[in-house]
Structures are given as structure tokens and as C-alpha cells.
Design an enzyme around this catalytic site. Structure first.
Site, PDB file in Angstrom:
ATOM      1  N   GLY A 129       0.832  -1.197   0.000  1.00  0.00           N
ATOM      2  CA  GLY A 129       0.000   0.000   0.000  1.00  0.00           C
ATOM      3  C   GLY A 129       0.864   1.243   0.000  1.00  0.00           C
ATOM      4  O   GLY A 129       0.968   1.945   1.018  1.00  0.00           O
ATOM      5  N   GLU A 246      14.265  -3.930  -4.275  1.00  0.00           N
ATOM      6  CA  GLU A 246      13.359  -4.204  -5.390  1.00  0.00           C
ATOM      7  C   GLU A 246      14.088  -4.056  -6.727  1.00  0.00           C
ATOM      8  O   GLU A 246      13.859  -4.805  -7.662  1.00  0.00           O
ATOM      9  CB  GLU A 246      12.157  -3.258  -5.329  1.00  0.00           C
ATOM     10  CG  GLU A 246      11.168  -3.505  -6.469  1.00  0.00           C
ATOM     11  CD  GLU A 246       9.887  -2.697  -6.335  1.00  0.00           C
ATOM     12  OE1 GLU A 246       9.710  -2.021  -5.307  1.00  0.00           O
ATOM     13  OE2 GLU A 246       9.069  -2.750  -7.255  1.00  0.00           O
TER      14      GLU A 246
END
Lengths: 384, 335
Positions: A129, A246
Site C-alpha cells: 500500500g 526491489e
């Protein structure tokens, strides 16, 4: 400068290959792209198999329940699993590659013990989120508010582009805890249960026709203060730690997959006669150079990370810029190979062509990546 | 796996960069440009003494005993510095031609169908006859799907020691690159002495790719430096996103080419070399063009060094291995 793997690394590869050959034939059929409960069950079952065999959290630190493998071993793992056609990380992506490493690096002992083992075992799925309708590339502009009320935060706002939201147990949530502070300074990182009152998930349909992600509405959701990872208002720094992971090795398996696709395209072109077109043939040759070089760049970045103690460098942005473009060009070439069949959504590669449009947008747009490269690597002055 | 430069390789790179900065710095480079571009024999011998040409000869044969990766680092620095001369051909001929290893002899490359650089100064020629797709020279040539064995030794490959006759019959070409005088050679080349090994074209292509990589890295630095200093609208132009993104694109091309060139140096694989040449040509040419753009009007002048990088990059793109042949080699590898 050496591309040879050590004896230990080759042994690791051999054992992994042996294990993959033994377990993959017994896997059930892959569920359809919109069968979210089916995808969750499939992905968590695969995670459980990895866990039982000792391959779960390979790149995680040992004190977080991982194997503490070297970046090179992780590279071999991603290469071999892709080559063998093993399932992709799928719904476990956020837990394994994002929330998990963040909690491992920044969480308390209690938080690590509560959240990390279920991720490794495949018992719990996480979603992310971060983005909001008005805070995408400018993530620090996020407005979802968390107001302290006793031992809880009361959270209201809206999130978007939340992959796996429909089947997730937990959400790593960025919220604004100090609206008066400069925008990077008033953010906190919270872990939110997805089944608490006030959370509404609405799937979004992508241009490819699938429900890859969702929007999420938060209406006075109560989250215990103990679910905050890192200090209050320090969430931006915590997030940056995560994002470097990431962009580090997140695309290793995909480069291997692209090389496989390219070989399949060449085979298809030879079968349907398109190979005789020198323009198309040379284009495929050029893509061969691209993906070979992207693989070498991956090995370069992984070796660099290994030397610097496992921290991925900014080389990830350089890689992502070229990779996301090359992957789109790969599927443009696929359309050329398919010719008239390129309009048939049931043909292989046509859906991939549509999906590839997201690569220059997701996980930081190419424009944002170019700013990162120009400012953080080349040292050019910050824009206004 | 440790795909990073070793400490020795880093030291070698630093040493070469310092040597070239001392012997062929910008002032000397511009002086050479203004004063005619014949080979500076004294500098050539200095390079010989420093081991430029004998880098890969065994120590027992008076060489340095290093490998292809080290040669690639050397030629990357050559590309950065714009050092002129048929360095690759002389490097490849070291050990086979007397005086080449020591920098006493200048060996130019004769590639069928292409103008010959530095023929006027040459003491010998490295002849690349066969296997050249599209050259129409010798067996093994041709174009299309098969691409031929572009790096295989052919019956016409070898060393030609007597260049006098060829020079007399050659016609000077007005060269695009002011540092590389060119001659057009017509007619058949006579008898040649064969060279052992036969990977001449592949190794030449790799070393040319290394030069392109060095040039691409250098023009990126030049663009970044200019963008950080030049002010317009009250700010350094490097703070504007349009300029910033040009520079970022330059670094991306350079680093992808670096991965390809270094990997090809380690594996010496012909397909990897073809990929390395393709990507390094692309990086050198497009980076020089973007560097020129970032320099604005100054970039279009003779005074700025940008055009020298661009012209050399264009020339190298047509040497040893062209994009068309490289792409065919890479396509054939997919089958």
C-alpha cells in the site's frame, strides 16, 4: 574479472537442479490469471515446497530465518528455477522481496518473529500500500492519514495499484503521521491486517483485461502502534531501504525468461517463413545482443553487490531502464513474427505484448529512473 | 563468480590512463591534429616499451604475458584518449612480425573492400581477406541467413611485409576522421605469410569494441561536465530534465556495452564478441551525438573534441565487424 563459478557454487547449482527435476513434475496445473484464490493456493504451495527443501528466503539473513546465501547463489537460484520452468514468486512477491526484507532490516525482535516465518512458509501473503491516486511517481506526496488514538493509529485514505490485494493477509502501508512536517519527513511504515473493519478492496481491470491489481479504500481503520516498523515519521528512509532491494535482483529470472522467449520467436519465425525477412532476422539478432548483455550486466551488478556486502547499488536503475525497453521491443518483434496472428489474443506472446507496456511505468517510471541515474550516479544538479 | 576488475586490472587501467595522459594529453592531441596526423614514431616506440603491443606475448618471448581482458582494458583507454594509429593491427601482429612488439614497426589492417588506414606509415599489413560477409572477397564470403564463418581464418588471411607496391598503386581518400588518413586499395593483394591462430577478425572486433566503449564513457563524462558548468536561464543546464535524461541515456548505453565487452573478453566467444561490437558501436556513436547536442553550438565547432570522438566512432563502426554482419551472427546463434 571472472565468469566462472566456484566449485561450491556449482555444487549448489547441481543440488538445486536435482531437486527441481524431482519436484516440478508433481506440481498441479497453473490456475488462470484471474483466478485469485487459485493463484494464491498455487503460489503458497510452491513457497511451502521451497521452505521444506531449505530454499525459502535464500537471500534473507540467517537471523531472520533465511539462508544467508551469497548474491551469486541467489542469482543461480533465480536462473535455474526459471530455466526449469518452476513457478514464479507470484503472490509472494511483496512478502519475500519487499516487506520481509524491510522487517528483517528494520523490525524489532518481536516483529521479526511474528511476521517473517509465515512469509517463508507461505502461510501469509502481503501486498503493498504505497501508491495513491495523487502520489505515484511523487510517492512522498501521499495523503493517507494516520492519527494516534491511544495504542492505535486511526487510518483513512485511498491506495491504488495494489497487486494481490484481494488475497493478501497483510499490507505494508505508508501513511502520513505528521502533516505539518516536510513531505518526506512525516511518513510512517505500518503493517495492516487486510481483514480489519474499514478496509475495502476494489479490483481494477488492466488494459490487458486482467485484474492484476486493485484500489483500496481505508475508512478509520485501527492499526496497533506496535505494528509500526521503524520510528514514527521515519517511514521514508525505511522505504528507500526496501526499494533498493526491489531494483537489485528483482529482474534476474525475467531476463532468463526473455532469452527463452527470443529463442522461441526465432524457431517460430523459421517455421512460418518470416525468418527469410532480413530486417526481422537482424532485429532478432540485435535483441539477442541486448538480452545477452543484460544478463552480463546482471552478473556484473551481482558481483558488485557481493563485494560490497550484499547491498544492491544504483546499478539497478541503469539495468531497469534498458531492460524495460528491451522487453517491450521483444514483444514488438513477437508481433512481427506472428504477422496476422498478432491480433489473436489466444496466441502466445499477444497478452505478453500488452503486459509489457507496464514495465516502463511500474516500480518507478523510466523518467524517474533517468532522474535517479542523472542525479545519484552522474551527480547532475537536482531539478526544480 | 567475481565479474569485477581484479586489483591488478584496476592498477593496470590506472597505469595506462596515466601514461596516456602524460604522453598524449589534450594539448598534444590537439597539436597532432593541427600538425598533420602521421604516426609519431617516437611515441610509437614509447608505447612499445610500455608493453602496448607485447601485452599478450608470453614473458619468455619478451612480452608481458597478460590476456584478452587486459588488452580490452588497454584499448578502452586508447578509445578514451583518441590516440591515433593502427594500434589494434600492430597489437595483433606482435610476435608474428619483427619489430611490431617493440613499437619499431607499424602494422596497418587491410580489410578487403575497405579503405586502409595509415597505409602511408605502414611497415606491414595485416590482411583480412576471407569470411567477410558482403566483401565479395575470397571463399566464405556472402550474405544472408548463414552469415558465413566471419571469424574463421581464410586462405588470404595473413601478414604482408612488402607494402611498397600496394602503396604505389593506392589512392588517398579524403578521410572523415582527421586522425585516420585513408587509402583506397584496388586489385588483388599478393602472397601473404600466414598467421597462426586465425581469430584475427574476432579479436580485432573485440578490441575495436573496447575502443568504442572507452569513447562512449569519455563522451558521457564530457557531457556531464559541460551540463554541470554551462548556465542558461540562471541554472546549470544539467538541472533541466531534458538534458539530464540525455546524460542518463548515455550512461545506460555505456554500462550495457561494458557488460558485453568485458564478458566477451573473458569468454572470447564469437557470438559474445559480435554482441559486444554491436552494442559498443551503438554506444560510441549515439553517445557522441548526444554529447554534441548537450554542448549546443560549441559542440558543432572544430574546437570542441566531440566531433573527433564521433568521427572515429563512425569509422570504427565499419571496421572489423559491421552491424549487419554482427546481427546476422547473433541471429544465427538463435537457431
Amino acid at each position: 574479472m571472472d565468469l566462472a563459478y566456484t566449485e561450491e557454487e556449482e555444487e549448489f547449482r547441481a543440488r538445486l537442479r536435482e531437486w527441481l527435476a524431482a519436484v516440478l513434475p508433481a506440481l498441479p496445473a497453473k490456475p488462470g490469471p484471474d483466478d485469485w484464490p487459485g493463484r494464491r493456493a498455487y503460489d503458497t504451495a510452491w513457497q511451502r515446497m521451497l521452505y521444506d527443501a531449505g530454499y525459502a528466503g535464500l537471500h534473507w539473513p540467517v537471523d531472520a530465518g533465511g539462508r544467508g546465501a551469497t548474491p551469486t547463489q541467489h542469482l543461480i537460484f533465480l536462473e535455474e528455477t526459471e530455466k526449469a520452468g518452476a513457478p514464479y514468486v507470484g503472490a509472494n512477491f511483496v512478502g519475500l522481496l519487499h516487506a520481509g526484507p524491510t522487517i528483517a532490516a528494520e523490525g524489532t525482535a518481536v516483529q521479526r518473529a511474528r511476521w517473517l516465518p509465515p512469509v517463508l512458509r507461505g502461510d501469509e501473503i502481503w501486498c503493498q500500500g504505497f501508491s495513491e491516486p495523487d502520489a505515484g511517481s511523487d510517492l512522498a506526496s501521499l495523503r493517507t492519514r494516520a492519527v494516534r488514538d491511544g495504542d492505535d493509529y486511526v487510518v483513512s485514505g485511498q491506495k491504488i495499484w495494489t497487486s494481490h490485494a484481494e488475497v493478501a493477509d497483510w499490507c505494508e502501508l505508508l501513511v502520513r503521521t505528521d502533516p505539518a512536517a516536510p513531505k518526506h519527513r512525516g511518513i510512517s511504515w505500518l503493517a495492516m491486517r487486510m481483514d480489519v473493519p474499514g478496509v475495502t478492496v476494489r479490483p481494477l481491470r488492466t488494459l490487458a483485461g486482467s485484474t492484476e491489481f486493485a484500489e483500496m479504500f481505508l475508512d478509520e481503520v485501527r492499526i496497533p502502534v506496535t505494528h509500526r516498523v521503524g520510528a514514527e515519521n521515519d517511514g521514508w528512509r525505511v522505504t528507500m531501504v526496501t526499494l533498493s532491494f526491489e531494483r537489485g535482483t528483482a529482474f534476474v529470472g525475467e531476463v532468463v525468461a526473455c532469452r527463452r522467449t527470443l529463442a522461441a520467436l526465432a524457431a517460430e519465425a523459421r517455421a512460418n517463413g518470416r525468418w527469410d525477412d532480413p530486417v526481422l532476422r537482424r532485429r532478432l539478432g540485435g535483441l539477442n545482443a541486448e538480452f545477452r548483455a543484460l544478463w552480463r550486466l546482471t552478473q556484473w551488478n551481482v558481483s558488485e553487490a557481493q563485494r560490497s556486502g550484499g547491498v544492491p547499488g544504483t546499478g539497478g536503475s541503469v539495468f531497469k531502464l534498458r531492460y524495460s525497453q528491451a522487453r517491450q521491443e521483444l514483444y514488438e518483434a513477437a508481433a512481427e513474427v506472428l504477422g496476422a496472428d498478432g491480433a489473436d489474443l489466444d496466441r502466445e506472446w499477444v497478452l505478453d505484448r500488452l503486459s509489457s507496456l507496464s514495465y516502463t511505468i511500474a516500480a518507478g517510471t523510466s523518467q524517474i529512473q533517468r532522474n535517479i541515474v542523472a542525479e545519484r550516479i552522474l551527480g547532475l544538479p537536482k531539478g526544480r | 563468480m567475481d565479474f569485477q576488475l581484479s586489483d591488478d586490472q584496476r592498477a593496470l587501467r590506472t597505469g595506462i590512463r596515466e601514461l596516456l595522459a602524460g604522453r598524449f594529453g589534450r594539448d598534444r592531441m590537439r597539436a597532432a591534429l593541427d600538425g598533420g596526423t602521421g604516426i609519431d614514431r617516437a611515441l610509437w616506440r614509447e608505447l612499445g616499451e610500455a608493453g602496448f603491443f607485447a601485452l599478450r606475448l608470453p614473458e619468455a618471448a619478451g612480452g608481458v604475458g597478460l590476456g584478452l581482458p587486459e588488452s580490452v582494458l588497454l584499448f578502452e583507454e586508447v578509445g578514451r584518449s583518441l590516440l591515433p594509429g593502427p594500434l589494434i593491427a600492430t597489437h595483433l601482429a606482435a610476435g608474428a612480425v619483427k619489430g611490431a612488439a617493440q613499437g619499431e614497426a607499424v602494422i596497418a589492417a587491410l580489410d578487403a573492400g575497405r579503405p586502409v588506414g595509415h597505409l602511408g606509415d605502414a611497415d606491414g599489413l595485416l590482411v583480412l581477406g576471407a569470411g567477410y560477409a558482403g566483401s565479395g572477397a575470397g571463399p566464405g564470403s556472402g550474405s544472408g541467413a548463414g552469415s558465413g564463418a566471419w571469424d574463421a581464418p581464410g586462405p588470404a588471411d595473413g601478414i604482408l611485409r612488402d607494402v611498397v607496391g600496394i602503396r604505389e598503386a593506392a589512392e588517398p581518400v579524403r578521410s572523415l576522421d582527421p586522425f585516420t588518413p585513408l587509402w583506397r586499395v584496388t586489385g588483388r593483394v599478393g602472397a601473404v605469410a600466414h598467421l597462426p591462430g586465425g581469430a584475427l577478425r574476432a579479436e580485432g572486433a573485440l578490441l575495436a569494441a573496447a575502443e568504442q566503449l572507452g569513447s562512449a564513457a569519455r563522451t558521457t563524462e564530457m557531457a556531464v561536465q559541460h551540463a554541470g558548468e554551462r548556465e542558461q536561464f540562471g541554472s546549470p543546464i544539467g538541472s533541466f530534465q531534458a538534458v539530464k535524461h540525455l546524460c542518463a541515456g548515455m550512461l545506460v548505453r555505456t554500462e550495457l556495452a561494458r557488460g558485453a565487452v568485458y564478458a566477451a573478453a573473458v569468454t572470447a566467444d564469437r557470438v559474445e564478441i559480435a554482441g559486444a561490437k554491436l552494442l559498443a558501436d551503438d554506444a560510441a556513436v549515439r553517445n557522441a551525438r548526444d554529447c554534441l547536442q548537450v554542448h549546443g553550438g560549441m559542440g558543432f565547432t572544430w574546437e570542441a573534441d566531440v566531433h573527433l570522438h564521433l568521427k572515429r566512432a563512425w569509422l570504427r563502426s565499419g571496421q572489423w565487424l559491421t552491424a549487419a554482419t554482427a546481427e546476422e551472427v547473433l541471429a544465427a546463434d538463435l537457431c
